[in-house]
Design a protein around this motif. Structure first.
Motif, short mmCIF file in Angstrom:
data_model
loop_
_atom_site.label_atom_id
_atom_site.label_comp_id
_atom_site.label_asym_id
_atom_site.label_seq_id
_atom_site.Cartn_x
_atom_site.Cartn_y
_atom_site.Cartn_z
N VAL A 49 0.83 -1.21 0.00
CA VAL A 49 0.00 0.00 0.00
C VAL A 49 0.87 1.26 0.00
N ALA A 50 1.93 1.24 0.80
CA ALA A 50 2.76 2.45 0.96
C ALA A 50 3.65 2.71 -0.24
N HIS A 51 4.19 1.65 -0.88
CA HIS A 51 5.22 1.84 -1.89
C HIS A 51 4.79 1.52 -3.32
N ARG A 52 3.61 0.93 -3.49
CA ARG A 52 3.07 0.64 -4.82
C ARG A 52 4.10 -0.03 -5.72
N PRO A 53 4.55 -1.23 -5.35
CA PRO A 53 5.63 -1.89 -6.09
C PRO A 53 5.19 -2.40 -7.46
N VAL A 54 6.15 -2.54 -8.36
CA VAL A 54 5.90 -3.18 -9.64
C VAL A 54 5.71 -4.67 -9.43
N ILE A 55 6.57 -5.27 -8.59
CA ILE A 55 6.53 -6.70 -8.32
C ILE A 55 6.53 -6.93 -6.82
N THR A 56 5.78 -7.94 -6.40
CA THR A 56 5.80 -8.39 -5.01
C THR A 56 6.04 -9.90 -4.99
N THR A 57 7.03 -10.33 -4.21
CA THR A 57 7.20 -11.77 -4.01
C THR A 57 6.55 -12.13 -2.69
N LEU A 58 5.94 -13.29 -2.66
CA LEU A 58 5.10 -13.65 -1.52
C LEU A 58 5.32 -15.12 -1.16
N ASP A 59 5.87 -15.36 0.02
CA ASP A 59 6.05 -16.72 0.50
C ASP A 59 4.70 -17.29 0.93
#
Length: 261
Positions: A49-59
Motif C-alpha cells: 500500500v505504501a510503496h506501490r511496487p511493480v513486483i511483489t514476491t510472496l512466501d
C-alpha cells in the motif's frame, strides 16, 4: 521496513526466512530494483500500500497469515505483479496460488537465474496503474495495453485505458495476468491462440524469439489462469459464453452472436 525514493522501481519481498529474503533482495537489486523487505503478511501488505511496487514476491508459508490469504488481500488494493514462492509443487497448490491472485508461482528452492528470468518477463509486460488507495502516494507513468481502445464481445467489454472489465454492465475484478489473457483473446477474435502462444504473451516474448521455449509447466500455468478467468466471467468450458476451448489446440472467442432462448 526500508524506505525508497519516489522515482524508484520497487519490489516488495514478503519472506520470513532470512536467508531466502537475502537471496531475493540480491537478485532484485541486481535487476535494478529498490527493495522493501517484510517478514510477515501484515507488514508486507502495508508495504504494498505504501510503496506501490511493480513486483511483489510472496512466501506461502508465513506466520499468522498464509500467502494465499495475503495475496487475496493485496489484490483488493493493488495490481502489483505477484510472484508466489512455495515448497509446494503439486498442481492443486499452483492452482490455489494463482486463484488467490498470484501472477506467477515459483517452487522453492529459489534459483537466482530463474527468478531473474521471471522478473525480466514481468517487466516486458504492460504495466497498469494500481487502483487508488486512501492515504497512499500517486503512482508513476504506465505503459499502454497492446490492444488500444475499448474491446467488446457479446455483453463483455474491456477498457485498456482504465484497466476495467464489464460483464452485463457489472465490473469484474481481474488480476493483471487474467486481464492480459482476456485482452489477447479479444484482440485475436476467432483466431485460435495456443497455450504456448499465450504463455509467450505472458512472458512478453514472441514466437521465434530468443527465449520462445514453452514447457509443460508454462502451459499448465496458462490453464490455471484460464480456469480462474472463466470463473470470474461466469463462463464454463461446457457452455461457453465468451471463451471456448479448441481441443488439442488452444482457446478462442465464441461467435459474436448472443444465444437465444
Amino acid at each position: 521496513m526500508s524506505t525508497v525514493s519516489e522515482s524508484a522501481r520497487v519490489a516488495v519481498i514478503i519472506e520470513d526466512d532470512v536467508d531466502v529474503q537475502t537471496l531475493l533482495d540480491e537478485v532484485f537489486r541486481a535487476a535494478g530494483f529498490e527493495t522493501v523487505l517484510a517478514g510477515s503478511a501484515p507488514e508486507g501488505i502495508a508495504a504494498v500500500v505504501a510503496h506501490r511496487p511493480v513486483i511483489t514476491t510472496l512466501d506461502v508459508n508465513l506466520p499468522g497469515m498464509d500467502g494465499f490469504e495475503a495475496a487475496r488481500r493485496i489484490r483488493e488494493v493493488s495490481t502489483t505483479f505477484i510472484i508466489m514462492l512455495s515448497a509446494l509443487s503439486e498442481e492443486p497448490d499452483v492452482v490455489l496460488g494463482l486463484s488467490a491472485g498470484a501472477d506467477d508461482y515459483l517452487v522453492k528452492p529459489v534459483r537466482p537465474r530463474e527468478l531473474r528470468a521471471r522478473i525480466e518477463a514481468v517487466m516486458r509486460r504492460p504495466r497498469f496503474e494500481a487502483p487508488p488507495v486512501p492515504g497512499s502516494p500517486s503512482g508513476g507513468a504506465t505503459m499502454p495495453s497492446p490492444a488500444a481502445g475499448l474491446q467488446t464481445h457479446r455483453d463483455l467489454s474491456l477498457d485498456p485505458d482504465t484497466h476495467t472489465v464489464l460483464v452485463g454492465g457489472g465490473e469484474v475484478e481481474l488480476t493483471p495476468t487474467e486481464f492480459d489473457l482476456l485482452a489477447t483473446l479479444l484482440d485475436s477474435g476467432r483466431r485460435v491462440r495456443s497455450k504456448a502462444e499465450l504463455a509467450l504473451v505472458l512472458r512478453g516474448d514472441t514466437v521465434g524469439g530468443v527465449s520462445d521455449y514453452v514447457g509443460e509447466p508454462d502451459k499448465r500455468t496458462v490453464e490455471a489462469h484460464m480456469t480462474n478467468l472463466r470463473r470470474k466471467l461466469g463462463d464454463t468450458p461446457a457452455d461457453p459464453r465468451f471463451i471456448e476451448t479448441v481441443r488439442g489446440v488452444g482457446y478462442r472467442l465464441t461467435s459474436a452472436d448472443l444465444p437465444t432462448g
